[in-house]
Design a protein around this motif. Structure first.
Motif, PDB file in Angstrom:
ATOM      1  N   GLU A  91      81.072 124.518 136.525  1.00 11.85           N
ATOM      2  CA  GLU A  91      80.796 125.070 137.862  1.00 11.85           C
ATOM      3  C   GLU A  91      80.583 123.958 138.883  1.00 11.85           C
ATOM      4  O   GLU A  91      81.125 124.009 139.996  1.00 11.85           O
ATOM      5  N   ASN A  92      79.792 122.968 138.510  1.00  7.34           N
ATOM      6  CA  ASN A  92      79.505 121.862 139.437  1.00  7.34           C
ATOM      7  C   ASN A  92      80.776 121.093 139.779  1.00  7.34           C
ATOM      8  O   ASN A  92      81.007 120.731 140.946  1.00  7.34           O
ATOM      9  N   ALA A  93      81.595 120.842 138.761  1.00  5.27           N
ATOM     10  CA  ALA A  93      82.837 120.105 138.998  1.00  5.27           C
ATOM     11  C   ALA A  93      83.790 120.910 139.873  1.00  5.27           C
ATOM     12  O   ALA A  93      84.428 120.370 140.790  1.00  5.27           O
ATOM     13  N   LEU A  94      83.893 122.211 139.607  1.00  3.40           N
ATOM     14  CA  LEU A  94      84.788 123.054 140.405  1.00  3.40           C
ATOM     15  C   LEU A  94      84.298 123.157 141.847  1.00  3.40           C
ATOM     16  O   LEU A  94      85.099 123.079 142.790  1.00  3.40           O
ATOM     17  N   SER A  95      83.005 123.317 142.030  1.00  2.00           N
ATOM     18  CA  SER A  95      82.435 123.393 143.379  1.00  2.00           C
ATOM     19  C   SER A  95      82.752 122.137 144.188  1.00  2.00           C
ATOM     20  O   SER A  95      83.204 122.210 145.340  1.00  2.00           O
ATOM     21  N   GLU A  96      82.543 120.989 143.577  1.00  7.49           N
ATOM     22  CA  GLU A  96      82.819 119.723 144.272  1.00  7.49           C
ATOM     23  C   GLU A  96      84.297 119.604 144.621  1.00  7.49           C
ATOM     24  O   GLU A  96      84.652 119.205 145.743  1.00  7.49           O
ATOM     25  N   ASN A  97      85.170 119.967 143.682  1.00  6.98           N
ATOM     26  CA  ASN A  97      86.613 119.864 143.910  1.00  6.98           C
ATOM     27  C   ASN A  97      87.080 120.795 145.019  1.00  6.98           C
ATOM     28  O   ASN A  97      87.793 120.380 145.937  1.00  6.98           O
ATOM     29  N   LEU A  98      86.670 122.061 144.949  1.00  8.13           N
ATOM     30  CA  LEU A  98      87.152 123.028 145.930  1.00  8.13           C
ATOM     31  C   LEU A  98      86.639 122.723 147.335  1.00  8.13           C
ATOM     32  O   LEU A  98      87.375 122.833 148.320  1.00  8.13           O
ATOM     33  N   LYS A  99      85.380 122.319 147.432  1.00  9.56           N
ATOM     34  CA  LYS A  99      84.832 121.999 148.758  1.00  9.56           C
ATOM     35  C   LYS A  99      85.503 120.760 149.346  1.00  9.56           C
ATOM     36  O   LYS A  99      85.726 120.683 150.561  1.00  9.56           O
ATOM     37  N   ASN A 100      85.843 119.796 148.493  1.00  7.36           N
ATOM     38  CA  ASN A 100      86.543 118.603 148.972  1.00  7.36           C
ATOM     39  C   ASN A 100      87.940 118.943 149.486  1.00  7.36           C
ATOM     40  O   ASN A 100      88.408 118.371 150.467  1.00  7.36           O
ATOM     41  N   ILE A 101      88.594 119.897 148.816  1.00  6.40           N
ATOM     42  CA  ILE A 101      89.929 120.306 149.270  1.00  6.40           C
ATOM     43  C   ILE A 101      89.838 121.001 150.620  1.00  6.40           C
ATOM     44  O   ILE A 101      90.616 120.741 151.535  1.00  6.40           O
ATOM     45  N   VAL A 102      88.838 121.876 150.764  1.00  6.38           N
ATOM     46  CA  VAL A 102      88.706 122.675 151.984  1.00  6.38           C
ATOM     47  C   VAL A 102      88.248 121.841 153.169  1.00  6.38           C
ATOM     48  O   VAL A 102      88.763 121.973 154.285  1.00  6.38           O
ATOM     49  N   THR A 103      87.272 120.944 152.947  1.00  5.67           N
ATOM     50  CA  THR A 103      86.674 120.219 154.072  1.00  5.67           C
ATOM     51  C   THR A 103      87.275 118.840 154.295  1.00  5.67           C
ATOM     52  O   THR A 103      87.333 118.375 155.433  1.00  5.67           O
ATOM     53  N   ASN A 104      87.741 118.196 153.228  1.00  4.43           N
ATOM     54  CA  ASN A 104      88.227 116.814 153.359  1.00  4.43           C
ATOM     55  C   ASN A 104      89.703 116.660 153.024  1.00  4.43           C
ATOM     56  O   ASN A 104      90.219 115.542 153.050  1.00  4.43           O
ATOM     57  N   GLU A 105      90.355 117.774 152.677  1.00  7.88           N
ATOM     58  CA  GLU A 105      91.777 117.779 152.335  1.00  7.88           C
ATOM     59  C   GLU A 105      92.113 116.793 151.214  1.00  7.88           C
ATOM     60  O   GLU A 105      93.163 116.154 151.217  1.00  7.88           O
ATOM     61  N   LYS A 106      91.203 116.660 150.267  1.00  7.24           N
ATOM     62  CA  LYS A 106      91.433 115.780 149.121  1.00  7.24           C
ATOM     63  C   LYS A 106      92.311 116.481 148.090  1.00  7.24           C
ATOM     64  O   LYS A 106      92.499 117.697 148.114  1.00  7.24           O
ATOM     65  N   ASP A 107      92.857 115.696 147.142  1.00  6.12           N
ATOM     66  CA  ASP A 107      93.681 116.259 146.086  1.00  6.12           C
ATOM     67  C   ASP A 107      92.805 116.859 144.994  1.00  6.12           C
ATOM     68  O   ASP A 107      91.632 116.481 144.818  1.00  6.12           O
TER      69      ASP A 107
END
Length: 361
Positions: A91-107
């Motif tokens: 959950e923690n890993a998915l949360s960090e990944n998805l928020k980074n994609i949405v807010t920082n446009e990361k891969d």
């Protein structure tokens, strides 16, 4: 009295042989209306009889003679604790990944996320345990990341039941993790909208744009096109009644069809504020009655048949207030099993006014 064809290794005391059983030479081995006993089962086995037609008696005179239904041993408490710990890490890993994609446009770090899913699957040891642990965790309120992991795991289990290749199983897992990411774009704050519920989300309404928003986040990214399509079309239905595009079955890929079933199931048995979750048997019966127009029929039948069988040996509460244990799934009426209540058997395919309202363990 209900009757159906059953494998001899699933015969239980309290059943009655409905039709004459013959030896290979044509002699009657077991006549019609013979109650099932250990000796009868032994006789059938010695003569290599694989299937017989049975009826159910109202009660079993000696319930202690009834063997436990064949099943994988119940999940160990240590397994449950390890599963919860690994789930929280995922959950923690998915949360960090998805928020980074949405807010920082990361891969997206797909290998990391798939590794988290694999840890959960490996900890479970088998699909029965995995289904049981996922169900156990449904007793608390859900969030986006819990739901996304659940959909990924339910989807992967269904993909395996369908005998899909490993590559497709991984695509299903990826699509499950990402399918609702567009919800984080609805508010502009990478958070779910106020008073949001997943029960309302599957109906569309104000949330129907999330599928397009999620697709747009990955449209130019280097992930499989089938995953992108699943993000866009996981709410589409075979009959064209879904959203946002109103497309029909020929335009919905197999990854999306799997996610549609996993998403609906996980949502409808979910506990959310102000919403009392339904029994899985209520939902599976509803899908059995009305779902074949909306979902891939082969996939849905596969899902219902496997999930219902996973509830063998589970204790349940019935709509008449009694409690009992599921001892047999009727393959001709999957959502109306045989339930042992004390010394009696209730065949829910006969007693249609009685239903399972709660799984107790």
């Amino acid at each position: 009295m209900a009757s159906f064809r059953i494998h001899t290794d699933r015969l239980r005391r309290g059943m009655v042989i409905k039709s004459d059983v013959y030896t290979r030479t044509g002699a009657i081995l077991v006549p019609s209306n013979t109650p099932v006993t250990k000796d009868v089962v032994s006789l059938l086995t010695r003569h290599f009889i694989d299937y017989v037609m049975v009826d159910y008696q109202a009660t079993a005179s000696s319930p202690e003679d009834i063997p436990s239904p064949e099943s994988v041993p119940k999940v160990r408490q240590q397994q449950i604790e390890e599963f919860k710990e690994n789930f929280q890490i995922a959950e923690n890993a998915l949360s960090e990944n998805l928020k980074n994609i949405v807010t920082n446009e990361k891969d997206l770090d797909i290998p990391l996320l798939l590794g988290m899913l694999n840890n959960l699957v490996e900890n479970s040891e088998n699909e029965v345990n995995l289904c049981n642990m996922l169900f156990t965790m449904k007793k608390s309120a859900e969030g986006l990341y819990t739901h996304s992991i659940n959909v990924a795991l339910w989807g992967q289990v269904l993909a395996k039941w369908l005998n899909l290749e490993k590559q497709d199983v991984e695509l299903v897992g990826t699509a499950g993790l990402l399918h609702d990411i567009g919800l984080l774009k609805l508010t502009g704050s990478a958070e779910l909208p106020p008073r949001f519920t997943f029960h309302a989300e599957i109906e569309g309404g104000p949330y129907s744009k999330h599928a397009i928003l999620g697709y747009n986040l990955f449209k130019e990214k280097n992930i499989d096109v089938k995953v992108k399509q699943a993000i866009l079309t996981h709410h589409e239905r075979q009959d064209g009644s879904g959203f946002p595009l109103k497309i029909k079955h020929e335009n919905i890929n197999h990854i999306s069809r799997i996610i549609a079933i996993a998403d609906t199931y996980d949502t409808m048995i979910m506990a959310e504020e102000g919403i009392k979750p339904r029994s899985p048997f209520w939902l599976l019966k509803r899908l059995e009655d009305t779902g074949y127009q909306k979902y891939d029929s082969h996939m849905l039948m596969t899902f219902i048949s496997h999930v219902t069988n996973n509830f063998i040996r589970h204790n349940v509460r019935l709509s008449n207030g009694l409690t009992g244990q599921i001892v047999l799934i009727n393959k001709f009426n999957l959502t109306r099993p045989l339930v042992q209540v004390g010394n009696s058997f209730l065949d829910l395919s006969v007693y249609k006014d009685i239903g399972i309202v709660e799984i107790l363990d």
